[in-house]
Structures are given as C-alpha cells and as structure tokens.
Enzyme design. Structure first.
Site, short mmCIF file in Angstrom:
data_model
loop_
_atom_site.label_atom_id
_atom_site.label_comp_id
_atom_site.label_asym_id
_atom_site.label_seq_id
_atom_site.Cartn_x
_atom_site.Cartn_y
_atom_site.Cartn_z
CB SER A 155 -0.87 -0.13 1.48
OG SER A 155 -1.52 1.12 1.56
CE1 TYR A 168 -4.56 -2.02 5.26
CE2 TYR A 168 -3.16 -0.09 4.89
CZ TYR A 168 -3.82 -1.02 4.46
OH TYR A 168 -4.11 -1.26 3.03
#
Ligand SMILES: NC(=O)c1ccc[n+]([C@@H]2O[C@H](COP(=O)([O-])OP(=O)(O)OC[C@H]3O[C@@H](n4cnc5c(N)ncnc54)[C@H](O)[C@@H]3O)[C@@H](O)[C@H]2O)c1
Length: 273
Positions: A155, A168
C-alpha cells in the site's frame, strides 16, 4: 457501507500480455476487491488459481463469469476457504504454487491509545505473518523449478504513515521488508519478489472505513473522500481493483523479470510529495 461513485475513471486500458498456462497462482483475499480482480486476471491469463479467503461464499461467486482468456484458453479458479490466522494451514496451502499474491488484509481506524491490542495482533498475523508462512510453503517448489513470482499487495501505507492506522501501517512496512528479503534470497533461484503500492482503491475495505474516518477526524462522512482519503493524491479519484490487478499481471510477465525487490507505486502521485 457507503457506496462510492468514482468520476474521472478512464475507460479500462487493455490487458498486458501474460500467459500462465500450466502455472498455479495462489491469491489470498480472493473473494473481494483487489484479490478478486487479481484472481480473475491470472485465471484469464491461463493460470490455475488457488483462491484463498475466509469468505467461502465470496469464493464461490468469484468463479462465476470469469473473463475470457487473453492469451489462449482461460484457466480455472479453485476455491480454498481458509482463515489465514491458521498459519500452519496457510503454509500448507502454498505448497506447489508458481505465483504467490499476498493480498488478504483488514483495517481498523482508531487512535493508538484506543486501538484494541487483539486487533493489532490479528492485523499483524493476517498481513505479515501469514505472508511469511505462505512464502515458506511456496518457495521450495519455486526454487526447485528455478522460476517463481511473488507479488505482495502492500500500500502507499507501506511507504508512508497516516494517523489512526498503527497496525495497518506497521504490517505494510513489515511486508515491504519481507518482500525485499525474499527478493534477495530468491534471485539466485529465478524467483522475483515485489510489492505493489496502491493509494485508495474502490473496494469494500475502503467503503467500510468511511464512517470510522469520519469519526476519527470529526467530519461528516461525505467529506471523507476529498478531505481525508484523496487529500495527498495528485489524481483526485480512487484507483480501480482491475488497475491494480493489471500491475500484478505485469510483474508476472517475462518483461518484468529484472524487477525484483521493488515497490511499484500506484498512488496517483501521493509519494511524489
Ligand atoms: N482498498 C484500498 O484502498 C487499498 C489500498 C492499498 C492497499 N490495499 C490492500 O489490498 C489488499 C486487499 O484489500 P481490498 O481493498 O481488496 O479489501 P477487501 O476487504 O475488499 O478484501 C479483503 C479480502 O481479504 C479477506 N480476508 C481478510 N482477513 C482474512 C483472513 N484472516 N483469512 C482469509 N481471508 C481474509 C477478506 O475476506 C476479503 O475477501 C489488502 O492487503 C489491503 O491492505 C487496499
């Protein structure tokens, strides 16, 4: 869940040329979003896709209406319902894979002081430890045959942090390190390992976090897209799952064989800042 319209999305570009006939591609998180698009794309390239997800119904739906093959006959999708927190099972299911796409992920948006430790543990397990165990399962076969492709769906949050996403961001930064280490170890065996690094993708994972983002930032839900999610992106739209899948496909082509240990930003210019 808030459905997101996405004005400004261009007509889908054509697929990169990829032939994976006779290859087995394992995709985790294949029942939804990016994983679903990757599974369909690799099957269209002729692969036998091992579609892993804890959502068994989603896996069944995945196999319906597969796109026509882009390089000869389309491959198949074989559903493997599995919760990746079962790490031993994750390692076992990866054995014999030629392509491994580590994609499954979860998200919780919460300040660190309120972040439940058990959720932090689950995020790290699914998004970092399971990819390690899947690698352990997949690499021996890849090394034996002298060819393998690892694609880790990281990401922009593997390269940059955002507030309220401690687990995350930690997991994705860890995945970046795991991917680079796999690249160094795999190079002598014909195995490449890369990350793709999308900005915000129009998937259920993003749609589910609109309410949480609104609460964490103290703004109404309708302002989350422009004032939170896309604020650092030069391109003011979400990326589509199929666009991410096309980058994953490219990393499996012969043309990408010199790319390894890389992080391919698909972030609308976010990391250009
Ligand atoms: N959506 C985005 O904006 C975005 C941006 C960058 C990176 N990513 C990454 O892309 C990946 C896929 O995200 P998405 O947006 O498609 O999400 P999604 O929620 O649409 O799909 C994730 C899938 O992972 C599966 N999954 C979750 N936990 C699992 C577990 N324990 N065992 C087995 N399967 C499990 C879910 O069932 C689901 O099908 C994630 O790693 C995410 O971090 C997403």
């Amino acid at each position: 869940m808030t459905a997101i319209s996405n004005p400004g999305t261009p007509a889908a570009p054509g697929p990169v040329s990829l032939a994976l006939h006779g290859r087995t591609a394992l995709v985790t998180g294949a029942a939804s979003g990016i994983g679903r698009a990757c599974a369909r794309r690799l099957a269209a390239a002729g692969a036998t896709v091992r579609a892993v997800d804890r959502d068994a119904a989603g896996l069944t739906a995945l196999a319906d209406g597969l796109p026509a093959g882009t390089a000869g006959t389309a491959g198949t999708v074989e559903p493997y319902p599995l919760d990746l927190t079962d790490l031993d099972a994750a390692e076992r299911v990866a054995a014999g894979s030629d392509v491994l796409v580590n994609n499954a992920g979860i998200q919780l948006v919460r300040p660190i002081e309120d972040f439940p430790p058990e959720v932090f543990h689950e995020v790290l397990t699914v998004m970092l430890e399971a990819p390690f165990r899947l690698l352990r399962g997949a690499l021996p076969h890849m090394y034996r045959q002298g060819w393998g492709r690892i694609v880790n769906v990281s990401s922009v949050h593997g390269l940059r942090a955002s507030p309220f996403k401690s687990a995350y961001v930690a997991a994705k930064h860890g995945l970046e390190g795991l991917s680079k280490t796999a690249a160094l170890e795999g190079a002598a065996h014909g195995v490449t390992s890369n990350c793709v690094n999308p900005g915000y993708v129009r998937t259920p994972l993003v749609e589910r976090q609109i309410a949480d983002q609104a609460a964490a930032h103290g703004i109404p839900e309708e302002r989350v897209l422009t004032e939170v999610l896309l604020v650092d992106s030069a391109l003011k739209r979400l990326i589509e799952p199929e666009e991410v899948a096309e980058a994953v496909a490219f990393l499996c082509t012969p043309q990408a064989s010199y790319m390894t240990g890389a992080s391919l930003a698909l972030d609308g210019g976010w990391t250009a800042h």
